[in-house]
Design an enzyme around this catalytic site. Structure first.
Site, mmCIF file in Angstrom:
data_model
loop_
_atom_site.group_PDB
_atom_site.id
_atom_site.type_symbol
_atom_site.label_atom_id
_atom_site.label_comp_id
_atom_site.label_asym_id
_atom_site.label_seq_id
_atom_site.Cartn_x
_atom_site.Cartn_y
_atom_site.Cartn_z
ATOM 1 N N GLU A 163 0.816 -1.214 0.000
ATOM 2 C CA GLU A 163 0.000 0.000 0.000
ATOM 3 C C GLU A 163 0.850 1.264 0.000
ATOM 4 O OE1 GLU A 163 -3.715 -1.649 2.765
ATOM 5 O OE2 GLU A 163 -2.415 -0.038 3.469
ATOM 6 N N CYS A 188 3.637 -6.651 8.424
ATOM 7 C CA CYS A 188 4.437 -6.212 9.569
ATOM 8 C C CYS A 188 4.507 -7.328 10.599
ATOM 9 C CB CYS A 188 3.832 -4.965 10.194
ATOM 10 S SG CYS A 188 4.808 -4.309 11.568
ATOM 11 N N CYS A 192 0.929 -4.903 16.255
ATOM 12 C CA CYS A 192 0.268 -4.013 17.209
ATOM 13 C C CYS A 192 -1.232 -4.313 17.163
ATOM 14 C CB CYS A 192 0.534 -2.554 16.850
ATOM 15 S SG CYS A 192 2.280 -2.106 16.971
#
Length: 475
Positions: A163, A188, A192
């Site tokens: 993206e 990633c 998180c």
């Protein structure tokens, strides 16, 4: 007897060698067929590196997380002018062709080697035959928000999607500031809890040119020069620091974006802030805190367990002393989790403990599908900011952009690809199966040829052995 030994030995040796050669031939052919079937089924194209070694991208099904190569092999985008001049000299061209090539890549923004029409056709052919590529990826999908924000999905060479977001802002004078939010990884690994990128999994680091091309893609779509770049897209930039710093150099020196117009964001990776400081960049470092204490931060950012808040804050203080550039702190506000007035007071105390002159950027949570978190009310955001400002901490509230364009990191990619282009993979496997089926007659013919060859070799060997025995009897 010595003569007898020689006469009898050589035919037998020859028969043995030919029989072993047959076995190797059969084994080799079997291996080739199997390897062809496997390679075709997975449809992984090979690329030749500058060392001449062929490499293949990761398999299509559930790729194992991998690092990008240390350098971008055989890709023109991302190379500096001196590097391009050396390249053309290596191809037997005059050095001024390097300046031409540099101009075409970074000023004319040429996308394909065939479009380098100012260069000799023979040279272009040489580049293509040697495996060189421009390093630009096609746009796989594009979403436009009502506020003008545009999110792009670029389809990389190995089929993965990444993206990038273009955010235009028009000031009172009418001038446009265009910010490109770029990704540094495909996915990633830090996961998180509030982030859509982590939910989509991690595939690999991006190469230098794969970061730079995101900015060029934004410029192509907006027909406007990018003025600011923020490394706040997919991935953790500090876990791909070599490519990020390389892309930073290219964006600054070659695409002419000022260093102070570039921001590198991190949630915190041990030892990397010190490493970044050593480059003496004049860009902004943005650290994602998201919590005022260690316990709450571990709940929101699991990787914080390996990087205590005190150690992170110490590294931020040292970064300021080393670079004379203040650190900006990102704080995503999650309703009922970290957005209370008490949290704001605790955050202010934390920052004041580690020095003065801090800046906090408050980010109201951008809702994502399947998340347990909620976006805070505007009243709560204003109250949080007021507490910080009353304690002399510079505070800004990020304007939410692209809510209707899945603009939060990883959202759009997850709609199309949590695993690399499964539909494309199935299609390629079916094509491979068809090719294997078409190859079956040739394989059968090859087997027949091998069997016939084996029979002939056996007959020859039997004849030679018989002749050797006759000679032995005569002796």
């Amino acid at each position: 007897m010595a003569l007898l030994h020689q006469v009898c030995f050589f035919p037998l040796a020859r028969a043995s060698i030919r029989t072993r050669a047959l076995a190797l031939t059969i084994s080799s052919r079997s291996f080739t067929v199997a390897a062809t079937a496997t390679a075709t089924a997975t449809a992984t194209p090979t690329r030749t590196t500058t060392t001449g070694v062929k490499t293949s991208p990761s398999k299509l099904s559930q790729p194992r997380p991998a690092r990008a190569p240390l350098s971008d092999p055989l890709v023109l985008l991302g190379m500096s002018e001196p590097e391009l001049q050396q390249l053309v000299i290596d191809f037997g061209q005059q050095s001024y062709r390097g300046k031409q090539l540099y101009h075409l890549i970074y000023k004319r923004k040429v996308k394909e080697i065939d479009e380098l029409i100012q260069l000799p056709q023979a040279f272009r052919n040489q580049l293509q035959e040697a495996g060189w590529k421009m390093g630009r990826s096609p746009i796989h999908h594009m979403v436009t928000s009502t506020d003008g924000t545009i999110k792009l999905l670029l389809k990389l060479e190995d089929g993965r999607l990444v993206e990038t977001v273009g955010i235009p802002v028009t000031d009172e004078s009418g001038s446009v500031r265009l910010t490109a939010c770029v990704s540094s990884q495909v996915g990633c690994p830090l996961r998180c809890t509030f982030c859509a990128t982590g939910k989509g999994g991690f595939s690999r680091n991006l190469q230098k040119h794969e970061i730079v091309e995101q900015v060029l893609a934004i410029e192509d779509v907006f027909k406007h020069r990018v003025t600011n770049v923020v490394f706040m897209g997919m991935g953790e930039p500090m876990m791909n620091l070599k490519s990020v710093v390389g892309a930073h150099r290219c964006l600054n020196k070659d695409i002419q974006i000022g260093q102070r117009m570039i921001t590198i964001s991190t949630v915190g990776v041990p030892n990397t802030i010190k490493k970044l400081a050593s480059y003496k960049l004049q860009s902004t470092l943005a650290v994602s805190l998201h919590a005022p204490n260690q316990k709450l931060r571990e709940q929101i950012v699991p990787s914080a367990k390996a990087y205590p808040l005190e150690a992170l804050m110490k590294d931020c203080r040292d970064y300021l002393l080393e670079t004379n550039r203040r650190v900006s702190f990102e704080y995503t506000l999650l309703a009922g989790v970290n957005d209370s007035v008490e949290h704001a007071k605790e955050l202010a105390e934390l920052l004041q403990q580690w020095g003065r002159g801090h800046h906090v950027n408050l980010i109201p949570f951008n809702p994502i599908e399947g998340s347990e978190y909620r976006r805070p009310y505007r009243k709560a955001v204003i109250a949080f900011a007021s507490v910080l400002e009353s304690r002399k901490i510079t505070t800004s509230v990020r304007q939410t952009r692209g809510l209707d364009a899945s603009a939060a990191c990883g959202q759009l990619r997850n709609e199309f690809q949590k695993t690399p282009l499964v539909k494309d993979a199935v299609s390629e496997i079916k094509d491979a199966e068809t090719k294997i089926k078409d190859a079956e007659p040739e394989i059968m013919d090859a087997d027949t040829e091998i069997i016939d060859g084996a029979s002939e070799i056996k007959k020859d060997a039997d004849t030679e052995i018989q002749q050797s025995q006759d000679v032995a009897l005569a002796c």
